[in-house]
Design a protein around this motif. Structure first.
Motif, PDB file in Angstrom:
ATOM      1  N   ARG A 102       0.700  -1.330   0.051  1.00  0.00           N
ATOM      2  CA  ARG A 102       0.091   0.086   0.150  1.00  0.00           C
ATOM      3  C   ARG A 102       0.846   1.273  -0.079  1.00  0.00           C
ATOM      4  N   LYS A 103       2.152   1.160   0.386  1.00  0.00           N
ATOM      5  CA  LYS A 103       2.990   2.162   0.499  1.00  0.00           C
ATOM      6  C   LYS A 103       3.298   2.771  -1.108  1.00  0.00           C
ATOM      7  N   VAL A 104       3.129   1.874  -1.954  1.00  0.00           N
ATOM      8  CA  VAL A 104       3.732   1.964  -3.374  1.00  0.00           C
ATOM      9  C   VAL A 104       2.242   2.578  -4.049  1.00  0.00           C
ATOM     10  N   LYS A 105       2.442   3.568  -4.632  1.00  0.00           N
ATOM     11  CA  LYS A 105       1.300   4.560  -4.860  1.00  0.00           C
ATOM     12  C   LYS A 105       0.482   3.709  -5.895  1.00  0.00           C
ATOM     13  N   ILE A 106       0.992   3.157  -6.825  1.00  0.00           N
ATOM     14  CA  ILE A 106       0.097   2.384  -7.893  1.00  0.00           C
ATOM     15  C   ILE A 106      -0.305   0.968  -7.145  1.00  0.00           C
ATOM     16  N   LEU A 107       0.548   0.257  -6.520  1.00  0.00           N
ATOM     17  CA  LEU A 107      -0.123  -0.685  -5.845  1.00  0.00           C
ATOM     18  C   LEU A 107      -1.104  -0.484  -4.878  1.00  0.00           C
ATOM     19  N   GLY A 108      -1.006   0.631  -4.132  1.00  0.00           N
ATOM     20  CA  GLY A 108      -1.690   1.029  -3.280  1.00  0.00           C
ATOM     21  C   GLY A 108      -3.415   1.303  -3.855  1.00  0.00           C
ATOM     22  N   SER A 109      -3.225   1.931  -4.909  1.00  0.00           N
ATOM     23  CA  SER A 109      -4.669   2.338  -5.571  1.00  0.00           C
ATOM     24  C   SER A 109      -5.159   0.958  -5.990  1.00  0.00           C
ATOM     25  N   ILE A 110      -4.680   0.126  -6.507  1.00  0.00           N
ATOM     26  CA  ILE A 110      -5.123  -1.140  -7.316  1.00  0.00           C
ATOM     27  C   ILE A 110      -5.651  -1.985  -6.199  1.00  0.00           C
ATOM     28  N   LEU A 111      -4.927  -2.126  -4.979  1.00  0.00           N
ATOM     29  CA  LEU A 111      -5.395  -2.817  -3.731  1.00  0.00           C
ATOM     30  C   LEU A 111      -6.605  -2.041  -3.233  1.00  0.00           C
ATOM     31  N   LYS A 116     -12.712  -2.966  -2.331  1.00  0.00           N
ATOM     32  CA  LYS A 116     -13.924  -2.473  -2.099  1.00  0.00           C
ATOM     33  C   LYS A 116     -15.219  -3.418  -2.310  1.00  0.00           C
ATOM     34  N   PRO A 117     -15.926  -3.509  -1.518  1.00  0.00           N
ATOM     35  CA  PRO A 117     -16.931  -4.415  -1.329  1.00  0.00           C
ATOM     36  C   PRO A 117     -17.852  -4.661  -2.742  1.00  0.00           C
ATOM     37  N   ILE A 118     -18.305  -3.736  -3.300  1.00  0.00           N
ATOM     38  CA  ILE A 118     -19.061  -3.667  -4.536  1.00  0.00           C
ATOM     39  C   ILE A 118     -18.214  -4.031  -5.713  1.00  0.00           C
ATOM     40  N   VAL A 119     -16.908  -4.049  -5.773  1.00  0.00           N
ATOM     41  CA  VAL A 119     -16.015  -4.450  -6.570  1.00  0.00           C
ATOM     42  C   VAL A 119     -16.096  -6.135  -6.558  1.00  0.00           C
ATOM     43  N   GLY A 120     -15.646  -6.404  -5.340  1.00  0.00           N
ATOM     44  CA  GLY A 120     -15.705  -8.051  -5.185  1.00  0.00           C
ATOM     45  C   GLY A 120     -16.905  -8.694  -5.436  1.00  0.00           C
ATOM     46  N   PHE A 121     -18.162  -8.067  -5.127  1.00  0.00           N
ATOM     47  CA  PHE A 121     -19.271  -8.597  -5.324  1.00  0.00           C
ATOM     48  C   PHE A 121     -19.880  -8.605  -6.549  1.00  0.00           C
TER      49      PHE A 121
END
Length: 271
Positions: A102-111, A116-121
């Motif tokens: 999460r400290k890596v900007k791009i990876l943090g944004s992806i994670l 997000k619950p709506i994304v997984g659902f």
């Protein structure tokens, strides 16, 4: 009859050594390489191992081959891969690696987006129902790579679906209960279709030629078996298989999500 079919398969076909090797690498990474406090609870490590065992049972054991012969065993695959393995893997996974990512900007944004619950659902139910459209399912079962790709993708979105249920920081108690109820409601229709459908949904379980092609993916020598003999290897009533599969899916998801409904909200963020 099932024993006759399985006797034609080599041991290495029934027990997928490639998946076992991948699991070995995952265990090496998990136990030796992933950063974590030395006091990481043993029960969480056991949960992770059990989750990986469930994945191997679904994809690397004889269950994977039998699922091409009996549809009800395909449903057992789904139960292992989507309802049992994901919560165990989430419970047991070492989160320190995600904290660093999460400290890596791009990876943090992806994670952040994926968690997000709506994304997984949405990702879970779109992929689940798309895979089980008859034309898609029949095509996937005739290609080893595509079928494994679907299965691994389903495992991934299954983890995304379960993440808000297991994580204490995603949803508060009331929203978590609603999320679990919606998961039950959205999964039940497929089970009901299987229960009340009066004809076979998938040709790979009824059409002799497609059945042979599906088995040939696992055992190329199946092509040498005469069609008359292959027809004799279709002893299972597809409608009965679908009914049994529907019962298994409905009951198992009610039990597993029911447990999550009772236990999950106890580990939620404050409203």
């Amino acid at each position: 009859m099932l024993e006759i079919i399985l006797d034609e398969f080599h041991f290495s076909t029934l027990w997928n050594g490639g998946i076992l090797i991948y699991m070995g690498f995952i265990f090496i990474i998990y136990f030796l390489l992933l950063p974590q406090d030395f006091k990481y609870p043993l029960w969480k490590q056991v949960a992770f191992v059990l989750g990986m065992v469930a994945v191997f049972a679904a994809l690397g054991s004889p269950i994977n081959v039998i699922a091409r012969i009996k549809f009800s065993i395909h449903i057992l695959q789904l139960i292992l891969l989507l309802l049992i393995a994901p919560p165990l893997l989430i419970i047991g996974f070492k989160n320190e690696i995600f904290e660093r990512a999460r400290k890596v900007k791009i990876l943090g944004s992806i994670l952040k987006f994926l968690s997000k619950p709506i994304v997984g659902f949405l990702a879970f139910f779109v992929l689940f129902y798309w895979y089980h459209v008859a034309s898609v399912f029949n095509h996937a079962r005739l290609d080893l790579f595509i079928n494994y790709l679907f299965m691994l993708a389903l495992l991934f979105v299954g983890i995304l679906l379960w993440l808000p249920i297991i994580s204490p920081s995603k949803l508060n108690k009331n929203r978590k209960r609603v999320y679990i109820l919606l998961s039950i409601i959205f999964l039940i229709p497929y089970g009901l279709i299987l229960l009340f459908q009066d004809q076979s949904l998938y040709l790979v379980y009824t059409d002799v030629e497609m059945f042979m092609q599906s088995l040939a993916v696992c055992m190329p020598s199946i092509k040498e078996i005469p069609p008359e003999f292959a027809a004799a290897l279709l002893p299972y009533n597809p409608v009965e298989e679908q009914f049994q599969g529907g019962m298994m899916l409905v009951l198992s998801q009610l039990v597993i999500f029911g447990i999550a409904f009772i236990v999950g909200p106890k580990y939620s963020k404050q409203s």
